[in-house]
Design a protein around this motif. Structure first.
Motif, PDB file in Angstrom:
ATOM      1  N   ALA A  70       0.822  -1.204   0.000  1.00  0.00           N
ATOM      2  CA  ALA A  70       0.000   0.000   0.000  1.00  0.00           C
ATOM      3  C   ALA A  70       0.857   1.255   0.000  1.00  0.00           C
ATOM      4  O   ALA A  70       0.592   2.209  -0.742  1.00  0.00           O
ATOM      5  CB  ALA A  70      -0.947  -0.009   1.200  1.00  0.00           C
ATOM      6  N   ASP A  71       1.916   1.274   0.821  1.00  0.00           N
ATOM      7  CA  ASP A  71       2.766   2.463   0.892  1.00  0.00           C
ATOM      8  C   ASP A  71       3.446   2.748  -0.441  1.00  0.00           C
ATOM      9  O   ASP A  71       3.628   3.909  -0.833  1.00  0.00           O
ATOM     10  CB  ASP A  71       3.810   2.299   1.988  1.00  0.00           C
ATOM     11  CG  ASP A  71       3.208   2.372   3.390  1.00  0.00           C
ATOM     12  OD1 ASP A  71       2.051   2.827   3.493  1.00  0.00           O
ATOM     13  OD2 ASP A  71       3.888   1.979   4.347  1.00  0.00           O
ATOM     14  N   THR A  72       3.836   1.684  -1.161  1.00  0.00           N
ATOM     15  CA  THR A  72       4.440   1.868  -2.478  1.00  0.00           C
ATOM     16  C   THR A  72       3.444   2.502  -3.436  1.00  0.00           C
ATOM     17  O   THR A  72       3.774   3.446  -4.171  1.00  0.00           O
ATOM     18  CB  THR A  72       4.905   0.519  -3.043  1.00  0.00           C
ATOM     19  OG1 THR A  72       5.896  -0.036  -2.181  1.00  0.00           O
ATOM     20  CG2 THR A  72       5.479   0.677  -4.440  1.00  0.00           C
ATOM     21  N   ARG A  73       2.244   1.981  -3.443  1.00  0.00           N
ATOM     22  CA  ARG A  73       1.238   2.485  -4.366  1.00  0.00           C
ATOM     23  C   ARG A  73       0.889   3.939  -4.067  1.00  0.00           C
ATOM     24  O   ARG A  73       0.669   4.746  -4.975  1.00  0.00           O
ATOM     25  CB  ARG A  73       0.003   1.593  -4.305  1.00  0.00           C
ATOM     26  CG  ARG A  73       0.247   0.224  -4.937  1.00  0.00           C
ATOM     27  CD  ARG A  73      -0.855  -0.756  -4.648  1.00  0.00           C
ATOM     28  NE  ARG A  73      -0.768  -1.911  -5.537  1.00  0.00           N
ATOM     29  CZ  ARG A  73      -1.428  -3.033  -5.360  1.00  0.00           C
ATOM     30  NH1 ARG A  73      -2.222  -3.177  -4.315  1.00  0.00           N
ATOM     31  NH2 ARG A  73      -1.305  -4.036  -6.220  1.00  0.00           N
ATOM     32  N   ILE A  74       0.840   4.283  -2.793  1.00  0.00           N
ATOM     33  CA  ILE A  74       0.556   5.674  -2.422  1.00  0.00           C
ATOM     34  C   ILE A  74       1.659   6.587  -2.941  1.00  0.00           C
ATOM     35  O   ILE A  74       1.387   7.611  -3.583  1.00  0.00           O
ATOM     36  CB  ILE A  74       0.420   5.799  -0.891  1.00  0.00           C
ATOM     37  CG1 ILE A  74      -0.825   5.060  -0.402  1.00  0.00           C
ATOM     38  CG2 ILE A  74       0.358   7.269  -0.474  1.00  0.00           C
ATOM     39  CD1 ILE A  74      -0.869   4.885   1.109  1.00  0.00           C
ATOM     40  N   ARG A  75       2.908   6.221  -2.650  1.00  0.00           N
ATOM     41  CA  ARG A  75       4.032   7.066  -3.049  1.00  0.00           C
ATOM     42  C   ARG A  75       4.116   7.184  -4.564  1.00  0.00           C
ATOM     43  O   ARG A  75       4.391   8.267  -5.100  1.00  0.00           O
ATOM     44  CB  ARG A  75       5.337   6.481  -2.493  1.00  0.00           C
ATOM     45  CG  ARG A  75       6.564   7.334  -2.786  1.00  0.00           C
ATOM     46  CD  ARG A  75       6.559   8.613  -1.967  1.00  0.00           C
ATOM     47  NE  ARG A  75       7.690   9.468  -2.295  1.00  0.00           N
ATOM     48  CZ  ARG A  75       7.617  10.555  -3.063  1.00  0.00           C
ATOM     49  NH1 ARG A  75       6.457  10.927  -3.579  1.00  0.00           N
ATOM     50  NH2 ARG A  75       8.693  11.283  -3.312  1.00  0.00           N
TER      51      ARG A  75
END
Length: 670
Positions: free
Chosen positions: A638-643
């Motif tokens: 999720a953090d990758t997709r957000i960034r």
């Protein structure tokens, strides 16, 4: 209504919400009366959970975190699980993403999963996919992909039998190999209803190419071994022993209840369902019969992942099929009359995963107002319904994209299909006379299409005042063998031309701002985006997500097996193809770009990205590169997709001169 420039609109949809609902369910199946599938969990470290839905509607994640159910066979991910019901309840066999071992699990017993296959000396050196349980013989049959440490790009693949008693967990010798390794790629076995025969697919060129395929059959002996192995149908095509001038691609084989063999073949130019006689002496060609000839639709597609299913036989002799030109529809085919009756409902695209039990058919489908869910069709009543919807409504429909299916004219007069998503916001309008910026989404791979389904990533941009043009590689009227053949010798260049033609047409007709056009793509689409930046000055900027950057190096530079073969199918031998690779044309890039890739990407290795960046560095071209630890090909965390999403928006804002305070500023280097 508030007047604000395109691209500067305030949206209720943030990147965190998009990331939490990214991905789709996959690999549906029945275990008794229960429906099972895998489901992405971006917020749980990007793991794939195994979900069970009981007849009373109760759902549960069968395996707790950190268990991840995923097979890395051919790297893109193949069918990772199977199940049956024993006297002790459900028995499931699955591939664990962490170590790629097969595990057996009885969820009602309270015991932990137990390993069935050994650890490999090389990380992930033994992989398993597309399993089929044979509890009567105490085995599970599946594809074994085995890597040798000295040749990591050249694995062996065979059909193997793994004991269910765990005796192979420490001994590789306890795994029985049922087929030989003469063919480079295989699907898992399909066993006839009487247990006497087995069928599978075998081929040589990459699964995504739609190249020639063989439908193999064999007798199963009393000892559970394969005998009289032979090709029943198919043609590997030019360049292979016994191959014809064109080849025949078979997408799936499945046994009918009467003992005949069903397949999906493009023998007549389109992937169509056929019935084969397994006793035919001529390899099945004279014994083969098209079940609904002349429809000029696709009932299959290239095997991007092993275990895909576009067809399943039903108990009454009819077939559940996925068919269409581009997006697929679920229908019931009467193999006697050739009629297809489509299921009703709001779903406009079905994924290539189907399962049947009694009169029930389940699949994964989406529509323009909803993302992909688990859908069930009752063939007795004709009723379709969503039975499991992980994606709840998170955005008012007034903010949903409103796609327009359009056709454009490309080089040589060929037809290009795309879904055009204009900016849309119920409370914002642009100043009179202003044209919107547009982002062209390149198709992500061979035979990929832009489905007419709700995509929250697209909504993220359209609700902020950006237009999105999703170009369709597998277009509704061109997605046949003739269409696929047009790519040969021109790796991806047809897609580069198609994207440019759509972008220019939108600017020429006054729908898009000619000075604010961007291109974006991932994987093979990342190659299209990068090649677009090196071959035209049409785009103001580009976003390259885990991109392919060097075609020639893939054949010799240590890429994994599937990708190292790509130049030989769509482009011919590397020596015969002019190098159009972006990595060798960095001196032609004049537009800013953002490069996103995973540190553990085996499909598009980070070393390729580093060489690409070295070619650009110091030339004064603004660019940024974000490397995500722990990510492979495609982003799961999720953090990758957000960034990644926020960085993409920041690039557009910086390039197009749009003031936005809802995303971090992107540091661009030169």
């Amino acid at each position: 209504m508030t007047t604000a420039p395109y691209g500067a609109w305030a949206s209720p949809l943030d990147a965190r919400t998009v990331a939490a609902r990214d991905g789709r369910p996959a690999w549906v199946g029945f275990v008794g009366d229960d429906v099972w599938w895998t489901e992405p969990r971006p917020g749980e470290g990007g793991r794939r959970a195994l979900i069970r839905r009981r007849p009373d509607g109760v759902e549960e994640s069968v395996l707790p975190a950190p268990w991840r159910v995923r097979s890395r066979v051919v790297e893109y991910g193949s069918r990772p699980w199977t199940g049956t019901v024993t006297e002790r309840g459900p028995l499931v066999v699955f591939s664990s993403s962490a170590d790629q071992r097969l595990y057996a699990y009885e969820p009602d017993s309270g015991a932990a999963p137990r390993p069935l296959t050994p650890r490999s000396a090389a990380a992930g050196g033994l992989r398993w996919a597309d399993p089929v349980l044979r509890p009567e013989s105490g085995e599970v049959w599946c594809v074994l992909e085995e890597f040798a440490e000295e040749r990591p790009t050249d694995p062996r693949r065979v059909i193997a039998a793994v004991p269910l008693d765990g005796s192979a967990a420490e001994r590789r010798e306890s795994v029985r190999e049922l087929s030989d390794d003469r063919h480079r790629f295989l699907t898992g076995p399909r066993i006839s209803p009487d247990g006497r025969r087995v069928a599978w697919l075998a081929w040589e060129d990459p699964v995504t190419s739609g190249a020639g395929t063989l439908a193999m059959v064999a007798e199963i002996t009393a000892k559970g071994e394969f005998a009289d192995i032979r090709p029943l149908a198919g043609d590997l095509g030019p360049g292979h022993p016994g191959g014809g001038a064109q080849g025949e691609s078979i997408a799936q084989v499945e046994w009918a209840t009467d003992g005949s063999l069903l397949c999906v073949s493009d023998r007549d130019g389109w992937w169509e369902p056929m019935r084969l006689d397994p006793d035919a002496a001529d390899g099945g060609k004279a014994g083969g019969r098209a079940l609904c000839p002349g429809r000029q639709e696709e009932f299959g597609g290239p095997l991007r992942t092993i275990g895909q299913r576009w067809l399943v036989p039903l108990e009454n002799g009819t077939l559940a099929v996925l068919h269409g030109r581009g997006p697929k529809t679920l229908g019931i085919l009467d193999p006697v009359s050739g009629e297809v009756v489509d299921s009703a409902g709001p779903w406009t695209d079905w994924a290539a995963t189907l399962a049947a039990h009694g009169t029930r058919v389940i699949g994964v489908a989406a529509g323009p107002r909803g993302t992909y869910d688990i859908v069930e069709l009752d063939t007795c009543t004709g009723r379709s319904r969503t039975i499991a919807a992980r994606h709840t409504a998170v955005l008012d429909r007034a903010y949903h994209p409103s796609p327009q299916a359009r056709t454009f004219t490309g080089p040589g007069g060929r037809v290009i299909h795309a879904h055009i998503h204009p900016p849309r916001h119920p409370e914002h309008a642009a100043p009179e006379g202003e044209l919107p910026p547009y982002v062209v989404w390149a198709p992500s791979g061979p035979a990929e299409h832009a489905p007419p389904a709700l995509d929250l990533e697209i909504a993220y941009f359209t609700s902020r005042g950006f237009g999105v043009a999703a170009v369709d590689h597998g277009g509704p009227t061109d997605h046949d063998r003739e269409y696929r053949e047009r790519q040969r010798g021109r790796p991806g260049m047809a897609d580069v031309e198609d994207c440019a033609a759509v972008a220019r047409a939108l600017a020429d007709e006054g729908s898009a701002d000619r000075d604010r056009l961007a291109i974006r793509g991932g994987g093979a689409g990342g190659w299209v985006a990068a090649a677009s930046l090196t071959s035209t000055d049409l785009y103001a900027c580009g976003v390259l997500r885990h991109p392919v950057l060097d075609l020639a190096a893939r054949a010799t530079g240590g890429d994994h097996d599937l990708e190292s073969r790509h130049p030989e199918s769509p482009a011919g031998p590397p020596a015969d193809v002019p190098d159009r690779s972006p990595a060798h044309r960095t001196d032609r890039i004049t537009a800013p770009f953002l490069l996103l890739h995973g540190a553990d990407d085996a499909v598009c290795p980070p070393a390729r990205c580093e060489r690409f960046l070295a070619g650009v560095s110091g030339r004064g071209i603004p660019h940024a590169c974000l490397v995500f630890p722990g990510e492979g090909h495609g982003f799961r965390f999720a953090d990758t997709r957000i960034r990644a999403l926020e960085a993409e928006l920041a690039l557009y804002a910086e390039t197009f001169g749009i003031a936005r305070g809802d995303v971090p500023v992107l540091a661009l280097h030169t």
